[in-house]
Design a protein around this motif. Structure first.
Motif, PDB file in Angstrom:
ATOM      1  N   PHE A  44       0.841  -1.202   0.000  1.00 58.70           N
ATOM      2  CA  PHE A  44       0.000   0.000   0.000  1.00 58.70           C
ATOM      3  C   PHE A  44       0.878   1.255   0.000  1.00 58.70           C
ATOM      4  N   PHE A  45       1.988   1.216   0.743  1.00 56.71           N
ATOM      5  CA  PHE A  45       2.906   2.356   0.771  1.00 56.71           C
ATOM      6  C   PHE A  45       3.472   2.632  -0.623  1.00 56.71           C
ATOM      7  N   VAL A  46       3.865   1.583  -1.348  1.00 57.27           N
ATOM      8  CA  VAL A  46       4.415   1.756  -2.691  1.00 57.27           C
ATOM      9  C   VAL A  46       3.340   2.262  -3.652  1.00 57.27           C
ATOM     10  N   ILE A  47       2.101   1.774  -3.483  1.00 55.78           N
ATOM     11  CA  ILE A  47       1.007   2.277  -4.321  1.00 55.78           C
ATOM     12  C   ILE A  47       0.841   3.780  -4.139  1.00 55.78           C
ATOM     13  N   MET A  48       0.899   4.237  -2.887  1.00 52.76           N
ATOM     14  CA  MET A  48       0.753   5.659  -2.622  1.00 52.76           C
ATOM     15  C   MET A  48       1.928   6.463  -3.203  1.00 52.76           C
ATOM     16  N   VAL A  49       3.116   5.906  -3.145  1.00 60.40           N
ATOM     17  CA  VAL A  49       4.285   6.588  -3.729  1.00 60.40           C
ATOM     18  C   VAL A  49       4.126   6.692  -5.243  1.00 60.40           C
ATOM     19  N   HIS A  50       3.719   5.596  -5.889  1.00 58.12           N
ATOM     20  CA  HIS A  50       3.525   5.612  -7.331  1.00 58.12           C
ATOM     21  C   HIS A  50       2.389   6.567  -7.731  1.00 58.12           C
ATOM     22  N   TRP A  51       1.327   6.594  -6.938  1.00 58.29           N
ATOM     23  CA  TRP A  51       0.206   7.506  -7.254  1.00 58.29           C
ATOM     24  C   TRP A  51       0.642   8.961  -7.125  1.00 58.29           C
ATOM     25  N   TRP A  52       1.457   9.231  -6.109  1.00 57.40           N
ATOM     26  CA  TRP A  52       1.981  10.594  -5.920  1.00 57.40           C
ATOM     27  C   TRP A  52       2.903  10.981  -7.084  1.00 57.40           C
ATOM     28  N   ASP A  53       3.645  10.028  -7.618  1.00 59.61           N
ATOM     29  CA  ASP A  53       4.602  10.310  -8.684  1.00 59.61           C
ATOM     30  C   ASP A  53       4.126   9.744 -10.028  1.00 59.61           C
ATOM     31  N   ARG A  54       2.804   9.682 -10.228  1.00 56.65           N
ATOM     32  CA  ARG A  54       2.288   9.080 -11.467  1.00 56.65           C
ATOM     33  C   ARG A  54       2.653   9.870 -12.715  1.00 56.65           C
ATOM     34  N   SER A  55       2.990  11.160 -12.528  1.00 58.62           N
ATOM     35  CA  SER A  55       3.389  11.965 -13.692  1.00 58.62           C
ATOM     36  C   SER A  55       4.705  11.471 -14.290  1.00 58.62           C
ATOM     37  N   GLY A  56       5.485  10.725 -13.492  1.00 62.15           N
ATOM     38  CA  GLY A  56       6.745  10.199 -13.999  1.00 62.15           C
ATOM     39  C   GLY A  56       6.594   8.842 -14.655  1.00 62.15           C
ATOM     40  N   LEU A  57       5.364   8.332 -14.745  1.00 58.76           N
ATOM     41  CA  LEU A  57       5.109   7.045 -15.378  1.00 58.76           C
ATOM     42  C   LEU A  57       4.428   7.253 -16.724  1.00 58.76           C
ATOM     43  N   VAL A  58       4.652   6.335 -17.635  1.00 58.36           N
ATOM     44  CA  VAL A  58       4.007   6.412 -18.942  1.00 58.36           C
ATOM     45  C   VAL A  58       3.350   5.070 -19.233  1.00 58.36           C
ATOM     46  N   ASP A  59       2.099   5.164 -19.727  1.00 54.66           N
ATOM     47  CA  ASP A  59       1.350   3.973 -20.124  1.00 54.66           C
ATOM     48  C   ASP A  59       1.458   3.842 -21.634  1.00 54.66           C
ATOM     49  N   ASN A  60       2.170   2.844 -22.123  1.00 57.29           N
ATOM     50  CA  ASN A  60       2.402   2.675 -23.554  1.00 57.29           C
ATOM     51  C   ASN A  60       1.190   2.128 -24.290  1.00 57.29           C
ATOM     52  N   VAL A  61       0.090   1.865 -23.556  1.00 60.01           N
ATOM     53  CA  VAL A  61      -1.109   1.331 -24.198  1.00 60.01           C
ATOM     54  C   VAL A  61      -2.068   2.451 -24.564  1.00 60.01           C
ATOM     55  N   ASP A  62      -2.506   3.225 -23.523  1.00 57.91           N
ATOM     56  CA  ASP A  62      -3.469   4.301 -23.789  1.00 57.91           C
ATOM     57  C   ASP A  62      -2.959   5.676 -23.384  1.00 57.91           C
ATOM     58  N   GLY A  63      -1.769   5.756 -22.821  1.00 55.73           N
ATOM     59  CA  GLY A  63      -1.175   7.037 -22.472  1.00 55.73           C
ATOM     60  C   GLY A  63      -1.700   7.647 -21.190  1.00 55.73           C
ATOM     61  N   ASP A  64      -2.691   7.027 -20.557  1.00 53.13           N
ATOM     62  CA  ASP A  64      -3.267   7.568 -19.327  1.00 53.13           C
ATOM     63  C   ASP A  64      -2.959   6.622 -18.171  1.00 53.13           C
ATOM     64  N   VAL A  65      -2.405   7.183 -17.078  1.00 51.77           N
ATOM     65  CA  VAL A  65      -2.062   6.391 -15.892  1.00 51.77           C
ATOM     66  C   VAL A  65      -3.155   6.596 -14.843  1.00 51.77           C
ATOM     67  N   SER A  66      -4.060   5.629 -14.723  1.00 50.32           N
ATOM     68  CA  SER A  66      -5.139   5.694 -13.737  1.00 50.32           C
ATOM     69  C   SER A  66      -4.696   5.046 -12.418  1.00 50.32           C
ATOM     70  N   PHE A  67      -5.590   5.136 -11.418  1.00 49.10           N
ATOM     71  CA  PHE A  67      -5.256   4.511 -10.130  1.00 49.10           C
ATOM     72  C   PHE A  67      -5.129   2.992 -10.293  1.00 49.10           C
ATOM     73  N   LEU A  68      -5.978   2.407 -11.141  1.00 49.75           N
ATOM     74  CA  LEU A  68      -5.876   0.976 -11.404  1.00 49.75           C
ATOM     75  C   LEU A  68      -4.536   0.637 -12.060  1.00 49.75           C
TER      76      LEU A  68
END
Length: 365
Positions: A44-68
C-alpha cells in the motif's frame, strides 16, 4: 455414581487425536496475520508513492495512468514481473524505483520467503522433532486434567525443580492447554480416558501420573485406564466425594487426595491452634520454610534410628513392607534396606535443617 465398566462403551464418540506440541511465542494465525499485514502495508505504501509520482510514469497502451494502472504497476514491479507496458520515464520516477521501491521489493520478498520457511519448513521440522520427543518420553510426569488442581500441581512441580519439558499435560480444552503451554510444558489435546491418548504420552514409561479431571467418575475412569496400561506407575488422583475414595483406590490409585477433606482438616486444626493450618500449608508448598520429603533409605543409614538421618531432617514415618511405622515405634530405631522414610527438611527459605519440627515456631516474626 461410577460405572464399573464405562470404558467399554463403544457408543461414545472418539476424540480427535493431536500430537504433542510445545509452547510457541505467537499463535499460528497471529504470526500469519502479522506477516500478511506487514506485506500489505508495504505494498500500500508503494502504491501511494507511485500515485503521488504518477506523472513520472508512462502507459504505452493508452497514455493515461489511472489509479488501477498504479496498482497494476506496483504489483508487477514488486514481483519483478515487468511487462514494460507501464514504465518510469523521468529521473525522479527512476530514483523512486531505485531508492524506495527496490528495498520494499526485497522486504516483501523476505516476508513471503520467511513465511514459507516458518509455516512449511520450520513447523514441519518442529512437528517431526516433537514426534521424536514423544517417542522417547521416559521418566516424565503426566498430568491428566488441567483444571484448578491440575494447573496448581504443574506450577508446584516446576517450583520444585521438575523440568517443564519433562511434564506432559493432557486436557480436551484448548483454552486450558494454551495456559499450560505458557509454562513450557508439552501438551496433548485429547480425551484422557482413551487408550490411544495414554499410549501417545507413553504412560507406561512415566515416572508418575496425576489425575484431576474435575469429576469423580471421569477421574476414576482415567485411573482405571492408566492402571490397565501401566500396572506399575504411581497414580495420584483428586476426588471430592468421600464415598468415591475407596473406588479410586480399587481402580488402582496409589494416592487419593480429597481437597474437601483436607480443607476441613485445616479448618479444624485452626480451631485448636492459630498456627496449625499455617504450618500445614508451609509443609505442602515448596515456597515454605520446611518441606515434607519421601525417599528411600540410603545404605549408610541402615541400622541407624530415624532420628539420625544423614540429611539432618526430622523423620516422621517409615514405610516397610506396606506398613506405616511411626517415629515413636521401636522398629524405627533401626532402619532397614528398602525402607521408605518421610521426613521434614528445611527448604532454601529455612534457617536450619529440620527447622520447626522440634515444636518451636519456624515462621518469621
Amino acid at each position: 455414581m461410577f460405572n464399573a465398566n464405562p470404558r467399554r462403551a463403544d457408543s461414545r464418540p472418539r476424540s480427535r487425536f493431536k500430537p504433542l506440541r510445545r509452547a510457541v511465542k505467537l499463535p499460528v494465525w497471529g504470526d500469519l496475520g502479522i506477516r500478511l499485514g506487514a506485506a500489505l502495508g508495504l505494498i500500500f505504501f508503494v502504491i501511494m508513492v507511485h500515485w503521488w509520482d504518477r506523472s513520472g510514469l508512462v502507459d504505452n497502451v493508452d497514455g493515461d495512468v489511472s489509479f488501477l494502472d498504479v496498482v497494476y504497476f506496483t504489483m508487477i514491479s514488486i514481483t519483478t514481473t515487468g511487462f514494460g507496458d507501464i514504465a518510469p520515464v523521468t529521473d525522479r520516477a527512476r530514483l523512486v524505483e531505485a531508492v524506495i521501491v527496490t528495498p520494499v521489493r526485497f522486504m516483501v520478498l523476505f516476508i513471503f520467503v520467511g513465511t514459507a520457511y516458518n509455516f512449511i519448513i520450520q513447523r514441519s521440522w518442529e512437528k517431526w522433532r516433537m514426534a521424536r520427543i514423544q517417542e522417547q518420553l521416559k521418566g516424565h510426569v503426566v498430568v491428566l486434567g488441567y483444571g484448578v488442581s491440575g494447573s496448581q500441581s504443574v506450577e508446584e512441580l516446576i517450583e520444585r525443580g521438575v523440568e517443564a519439558s519433562n511434564i506432559v499435560v493432557v486436557d480436551p480444552s484448548e483454552d486450558r492447554l494454551a495456559d499450560a503451554e505458557k509454562l513450557g510444558v508439552n501438551v496433548l489435546a485429547s480425551d484422557a480416558t482413551r487408550d490411544e491418548t495414554l499410549k501417545a504420552v507413553r504412560i507406561d514409561q512415566a515416572h508418575s501420573v496425576l489425575v484431576s479431571a474435575g469429576r469423580d467418575d471421569t477421574s476414576i475412569l482415567i485411573v482405571l485406564t492408566v492402571r490397565h496400561l501401566a500396572p506399575n506407575v504411581p497414580i495420584s488422583v483428586v476426588v471430592r466425594a468421600d464415598d468415591n475414595e475407596l473406588l479410586a483406590r480399587q481402580a488402582g490409585a496409589n494416592t487419593v487426595i480429597n481437597p474437601v477433606r483436607f480443607t476441613g482438616l485445616l479448618l479444624a486444626g485452626s480451631a485448636r491452634g492459630a498456627h496449625i493450618a499455617d504450618y500445614l500449608a508451609d509443609l505442602a508448598s515448596i515456597t515454605g520454610r520446611v518441606q515434607l520429603v519421601e525417599r528411600v533409605v540410603e545404605d549408610d543409614e541402615c541400622g541407624k534410628s530415624i532420628a539420625d538421618l544423614k540429611t539432618g531432617g526430622r523423620g516422621l514415618r517409615v514405610y516397610r513392607n506396606g506398613r506405616a511405622i511411626g517415629f515413636w515405634e521401636e522398629e524405627c530405631k533401626s532402619l532397614q534396606p528398602g525402607d521408605v522414610v518421610v521426613e521434614i527438611v528445611a527448604t532454601q527459605n529455612g534457617e536450619t535443617k529440620g527447622d520447626g519440627a522440634d515444636g518451636g515456631s519456624d515462621r518469621p516474626g
